[in-house]
Design a protein around this motif. Structure first.
Motif, PDB file in Angstrom:
ATOM      1  N   ILE A  28       0.830  -1.202   0.000  1.00 24.44           N
ATOM      2  CA  ILE A  28       0.000   0.000   0.000  1.00 24.44           C
ATOM      3  C   ILE A  28       0.868   1.256   0.000  1.00 24.44           C
ATOM      4  N   ARG A  29       2.046   1.180   0.590  1.00 26.27           N
ATOM      5  CA  ARG A  29       2.958   2.323   0.588  1.00 26.27           C
ATOM      6  C   ARG A  29       3.363   2.671  -0.844  1.00 26.27           C
ATOM      7  N   GLY A  76      -8.735  12.727  -0.933  1.00 22.12           N
ATOM      8  CA  GLY A  76      -9.791  11.751  -1.181  1.00 22.12           C
ATOM      9  C   GLY A  76      -9.263  10.470  -1.797  1.00 22.12           C
ATOM     10  N   ASN A  77      -8.347  10.604  -2.732  1.00 20.76           N
ATOM     11  CA  ASN A  77      -7.765   9.434  -3.374  1.00 20.76           C
ATOM     12  C   ASN A  77      -7.007   8.571  -2.383  1.00 20.76           C
ATOM     13  N   GLN A  78      -6.275   9.199  -1.472  1.00 16.54           N
ATOM     14  CA  GLN A  78      -5.514   8.440  -0.479  1.00 16.54           C
ATOM     15  C   GLN A  78      -6.438   7.691   0.472  1.00 16.54           C
ATOM     16  N   SER A  79      -7.573   8.298   0.837  1.00 12.94           N
ATOM     17  CA  SER A  79      -8.496   7.604   1.739  1.00 12.94           C
ATOM     18  C   SER A  79      -9.221   6.466   1.020  1.00 12.94           C
ATOM     19  N   PHE A  85      -7.636  -1.114  -0.928  1.00 10.69           N
ATOM     20  CA  PHE A  85      -6.554  -2.067  -0.682  1.00 10.69           C
ATOM     21  C   PHE A  85      -7.048  -3.260   0.129  1.00 10.69           C
ATOM     22  N   GLN A  86      -8.017  -3.049   0.993  1.00 11.45           N
ATOM     23  CA  GLN A  86      -8.543  -4.136   1.819  1.00 11.45           C
ATOM     24  C   GLN A  86      -9.255  -5.194   0.992  1.00 11.45           C
TER      25      GLN A  86
END
Length: 94
Positions: A28-29, A76-79, A85-86
């Motif tokens: 995810i990083r 917003g994209n990061q959240s 990702f989950q």
């Protein structure tokens, strides 16, 4: 020699029957950095256009609004990326 044979789609296994393994949590990083760089590149492009504009003072509110929209898009994209990702995973098959 390479062969590219056609498969009958009816014979493929159902994707719902697969057992997915979650992705490595460190991945995810990489996804976050890649997306952030894309948004930051867009923000930099907006400001480069502002700097080469004929009358920069007249266009300042437009460029500030675009910058704010891009920064909100980045947040917003990061959240959303964290939630998406989950649900991602891999399944190894034949």
């Amino acid at each position: 020699m390479f062969k590219n044979l056609q498969l009958a789609t009816a014979t493929l296994p159902d994707a719902d029957a697969l057992v997915y393994e979650p992705l490595d949590s460190r991945y995810i990083r990489i996804m976050r950095i890649g997306c952030a760089l894309l948004w930051i590149f867009g923000l930099a492009a907006v400001w480069v256009i502002y700097l080469i504009a004929d009358e920069p003072k007249a266009w300042l509110p437009v460029f500030l609004a675009l910058s704010a929209a891009l920064l909100l898009g980045l947040i917003g994209n990061q959240s959303i990326l964290h939630r998406a990702f989950q649900y991602r995973g891999i399944a190894v098959r034949e």
